[in-house]
Design an enzyme around this catalytic site. Structure first.
Site, PDB file in Angstrom:
ATOM      1  N   ARG A 112      -5.042   6.778  -5.558  1.00 17.36           N
ATOM      2  CA  ARG A 112      -3.581   6.549  -5.650  1.00 17.36           C
ATOM      3  C   ARG A 112      -3.059   7.086  -6.100  1.00 17.36           C
ATOM      4  NH1 ARG A 112      -0.417   0.826  -3.961  1.00 17.36           N
ATOM      5  NH2 ARG A 112      -1.431   1.739  -1.626  1.00 17.36           N
ATOM      6  N   GLN A 142      -2.609   2.812   5.848  1.00 18.67           N
ATOM      7  CA  GLN A 142      -1.382   1.941   6.018  1.00 18.67           C
ATOM      8  C   GLN A 142      -1.564   2.186   7.176  1.00 18.67           C
ATOM      9  OE1 GLN A 142       0.247  -0.561   3.817  1.00 18.67           O
ATOM     10  NE2 GLN A 142       0.675  -1.318   6.741  1.00 18.67           N
ATOM     11  N   ASP A 233       9.974  -0.604   5.615  1.00 20.40           N
ATOM     12  CA  ASP A 233       9.668  -0.329   3.695  1.00 20.40           C
ATOM     13  C   ASP A 233      10.649  -0.697   2.494  1.00 20.40           C
ATOM     14  OD1 ASP A 233       7.860  -0.080   1.611  1.00 20.40           O
ATOM     15  OD2 ASP A 233       8.180   1.930   1.648  1.00 20.40           O
ATOM     16  N   CYS A 273       4.894  -3.303   5.319  1.00 19.26           N
ATOM     17  CA  CYS A 273       3.670  -2.502   4.609  1.00 19.26           C
ATOM     18  C   CYS A 273       3.684  -3.736   3.035  1.00 19.26           C
ATOM     19  CB  CYS A 273       3.246  -1.057   4.356  1.00 19.26           C
ATOM     20  SG  CYS A 273       4.857  -0.846   2.953  1.00 19.26           S
ATOM     21  N   ARG A 301      -5.497  -4.434   6.503  1.00 13.29           N
ATOM     22  CA  ARG A 301      -5.772  -3.216   5.512  1.00 13.29           C
ATOM     23  C   ARG A 301      -7.225  -2.947   6.014  1.00 13.29           C
ATOM     24  NH1 ARG A 301      -2.394  -0.921   2.267  1.00 13.29           N
ATOM     25  NH2 ARG A 301      -4.008   0.187   1.864  1.00 13.29           N
TER      26      ARG A 301
HETATM   27  N1   CP Z   1       1.442  -1.909   1.608  1.00 10.65           N
HETATM   28  C1   CP Z   1       0.384  -1.465   0.248  1.00 10.65           C
HETATM   29  O1   CP Z   1      -0.189  -0.274  -0.246  1.00 10.65           O
HETATM   30  O2   CP Z   1       0.385  -2.268  -0.597  1.00 10.65           O
HETATM   31  P1   CP Z   1       0.036  -1.736  -1.819  1.00 10.65           P
HETATM   32  O3   CP Z   1       0.768  -1.404  -2.569  1.00 10.65           O
HETATM   33  O4   CP Z   1       0.336  -3.619  -3.310  1.00 10.65           O
HETATM   34  O5   CP Z   1      -1.320  -1.046  -2.702  1.00 10.65           O
HETATM   35  N1  NVA Z   2       7.116   3.013   0.491  1.00 10.93           N
HETATM   36  C1  NVA Z   2       6.265   2.352  -0.684  1.00 10.93           C
HETATM   37  C2  NVA Z   2       5.209   1.641  -0.275  1.00 10.93           C
HETATM   38  C3  NVA Z   2       4.042   0.732  -1.142  1.00 10.93           C
HETATM   39  C4  NVA Z   2       3.538   0.636  -0.487  1.00 10.93           C
HETATM   40  C5  NVA Z   2       5.941   3.016  -2.229  1.00 10.93           C
HETATM   41  O1  NVA Z   2       5.235   4.659  -1.751  1.00 10.93           O
HETATM   42  O2  NVA Z   2       6.177   2.562  -3.123  1.00 10.93           O
END
Ligand code: CP
Ligand code: NVA
Length: 315
Positions: A112, A142, A233, A273, A301
């Protein structure tokens, strides 16, 4: 160690990366959802004992981190937390070195981070599968869980319309790409200036099947009218916190509330999400209401990622 794979479409994915929703074909996406559904109800058993997944997370996470960890545990494998603050990654060790070293210990990496290019760099140097656990560009894991949730609600996907209202962000991009591959029409409703990437829009349009369409509209009611799934979102994603106030002004009138839900198909489900900001992109009544599937979606998930790990590590 045996991994049961009956789908030739999925067998082709063994050893590969999952950096974008578009890394899968439509048939592979469908087969992966089928495997996830089978794993969820215990129709299939997969053994990844002895395998290790490294997690490199440069942004906060609850669902993705925990669902990957539990997914590996349920498959008999383990996860190693490679948080950049406690590894040499945070002190600037080059990706080229980190990725090659980790490939000698781990069987896959879930990453991430901010730039998609950083993820691609890991994938270039690693000799093991690399999975996108969210970048600024996409959130493909997701989208798998999201379409699994939609499939559960309607018994199939082709011909459905998903309307996403809000920021044309990473989540919107993966929904557009996976939706196109699955024959789901996707409408992105957003204020001017917050549209999804034009390149991703064109890519999604090229991938559509079964008569599905991908549209961008700047009117929330037109975006959701008659849709079977309404999705939203946060307005400010991770890394955009300093734009929060400006975005709250720009998105005034874009809350997924009861009035907007009333414009959708009467059977419509509501997805998010998470994490959610009640009273901003979604009303408390809608997220807690009878149409909401957000906790099934969060659970999915786990099942979608078990299927993904099984396939990528299948060998
Ligand atoms: N939806 C999602 O990716 O949540 P987190 O940021 O908690 O992993
Ligand atoms: N669009 C949001 C999604 C979090 C799961 C972000 O990138 O923060």
């Amino acid at each position: 160690m045996a991994v049961i794979q009956t789908s030739p479409a999925l067998a082709e994915l063994a050893g590969g990366d999952f950096l974008s929703s578009a890394d899968l074909s439509g048939d592979q996406t469908l087969a992966l959802l089928e495997l996830a559904a089978d794993l969820k109800v215990g129709r299939r058993q997969i053994d990844l004992s002895g395998r290790s997944l490294g997690l490199i997370f440069r942004k906060a996470s609850t669902r993705t981190r925990v669902s990957f960890t539990v997914a590996m545990a349920r498959l008999g494998g383990q996860t190693i937390d490679l948080n950049p603050t406690v590894t040499q990654v945070g002190r600037g060790e080059p990706i080229a070195d980190t990725a090659r070293v980790l490939s000698r210990y781990c069987d896959a990496l879930a990453i991430r981070t901010f730039a998609q290019e950083e993820l691609s760099d890991y994938a270039h140097w690693a000799s093991i599968p690399v999975v996108n656990a969210l970048t600024d560009l996409e959130h493909p894991c997701q989208a798998l869980a999201d379409y699994l949730t939609l499939q559960e609600a309607f018994g199939g996907l082709e011909g459905l319309t998903l309307a996403y209202v809000g920021d044309g962000n990473n989540v919107a991009h993966s929904l557009m790409l996976s939706g196109a591959l699955l024959g789901v029409s996707v409408r992105i409703g957003c204020p001017a200036g917050f549209a999804p990437s034009e390149a991703v829009l064109q890519q999604a349009r090229q991938l559509t099947r079964g008569g599905a369409t991908v549209e961008v509209l700047h009117d929330p009611v037109a975006a959701v009218r008659g849709a079977q799934a309404l999705y939203t979102d946060v307005w400010a994603s991770m890394g955009q916190e300093q734009e929060q106030a400006e975005r709250e002004r720009a998105f005034a009138g874009w809350c997924l509330d009861e009035a907007l839900l009333a414009e959708a198909d009467a059977r419509a489900i509501v997805l998010h999400c998470l994490p959610a900001h009640r009273g901003e992109e979604i009303s408390a009544g809608v997220i807690e209401g009878s149409a909401s599937r957000v906790f099934d979606q969060a659970e999915n998930r786990l099942h979608a990622q078990q299927a993904l790990l099984a396939v990528l590590l299948g060998g």
